[in-house]
Design a protein around this motif. Sequence first.
Motif, PDB file in Angstrom:
ATOM      1  N   PRO A  59      49.653  49.853  24.874  1.00 38.04           N
ATOM      2  CA  PRO A  59      49.809  50.664  26.094  1.00 38.04           C
ATOM      3  C   PRO A  59      50.861  51.759  25.874  1.00 38.04           C
ATOM      4  N   TRP A  60      50.766  52.820  26.662  1.00 37.86           N
ATOM      5  CA  TRP A  60      51.606  53.979  26.397  1.00 37.86           C
ATOM      6  C   TRP A  60      53.085  53.662  26.547  1.00 37.86           C
ATOM      7  N   TYR A  61      53.459  52.796  27.485  1.00 36.85           N
ATOM      8  CA  TYR A  61      54.880  52.545  27.736  1.00 36.85           C
ATOM      9  C   TYR A  61      55.532  51.743  26.608  1.00 36.85           C
ATOM     10  N   THR A  62      54.758  50.954  25.879  1.00 34.21           N
ATOM     11  CA  THR A  62      55.313  50.279  24.700  1.00 34.21           C
ATOM     12  C   THR A  62      55.002  51.033  23.413  1.00 34.21           C
ATOM     13  N   GLY A  63      53.862  51.726  23.386  1.00 31.77           N
ATOM     14  CA  GLY A  63      53.475  52.466  22.183  1.00 31.77           C
ATOM     15  C   GLY A  63      54.438  53.594  21.850  1.00 31.77           C
ATOM     16  N   ILE A  64      54.914  54.304  22.888  1.00 27.81           N
ATOM     17  CA  ILE A  64      55.836  55.410  22.656  1.00 27.81           C
ATOM     18  C   ILE A  64      57.156  54.907  22.072  1.00 27.81           C
ATOM     19  N   LEU A  65      57.660  53.803  22.622  1.00 26.48           N
ATOM     20  CA  LEU A  65      58.926  53.263  22.116  1.00 26.48           C
ATOM     21  C   LEU A  65      58.787  52.800  20.671  1.00 26.48           C
TER      22      LEU A  65
END
Length: 237
Positions: A59-65
């Motif tokens: 998901p974007w909120y974990t993938g970006i980190l």
Amino acid sequence: MAQELKSLGAWKRALEEGGWDDEGVKRSRPLSERNTRIAIFILPTIVFFLVFKTLAILPWYTGILLAFAEFFGMHHIVTRVLLNRSSYTDSVSQTPYFAGIICGSMIWVLFCWFTRLVHQTQSHALTHLLFALCFGLCTYNFFRAVTLDAGTCPKPGSDAELKSVIEDLASEGRLNGQTFCIQCMARKPLRSKHCRVCDKCVARSDQCVVLYLSLNTCTNRCLLQSLSVGVELRRRK
């Protein structure tokens, strides 16, 4: 002595640039000089693959980190492992690190365009043709700017010639740092500078830390052409 002269910071920076630690011991590297440059140039392409896979799976909120962590890990490997330096910023300007980032970006843009857009938008043949021509022109000018000779100033071929150069400059009252390079032991033309990356005097020199090279008139033109085509590609997208 450095403490007495209050120049301890400059002393440590000089040791860092020379590849020595605070105790005066030469820092060792895991690879040779040539293999280190090759590894630094190739590493961004591999890491970009991991970053894109991470962003596609998670998901974007974990993938970006996690993607930021992978990018920082790449930077840590380059500076602390391959270069064996204590600084994260000062050492990469003398390596093909940023050029590898640009090259890796171009490789994955070409891969995505060829594997996804070409097959899914076959009705836009003219658009694909224009993109291929612009991308090829951008790539050609980029590598031409990297590989072209920057226009190094010639060095005296013998001690007699060096003596003659020094005597001529001294007789004209122009024997100074602007007309004579003590690193190259050669005459410096106007606008020439000593490049610490290639360790040579470059005529009409500008420095590009992004591409890891010295720039003269011709390489400046190739670099500007590559950037102009890249900006045009971005605008048309």
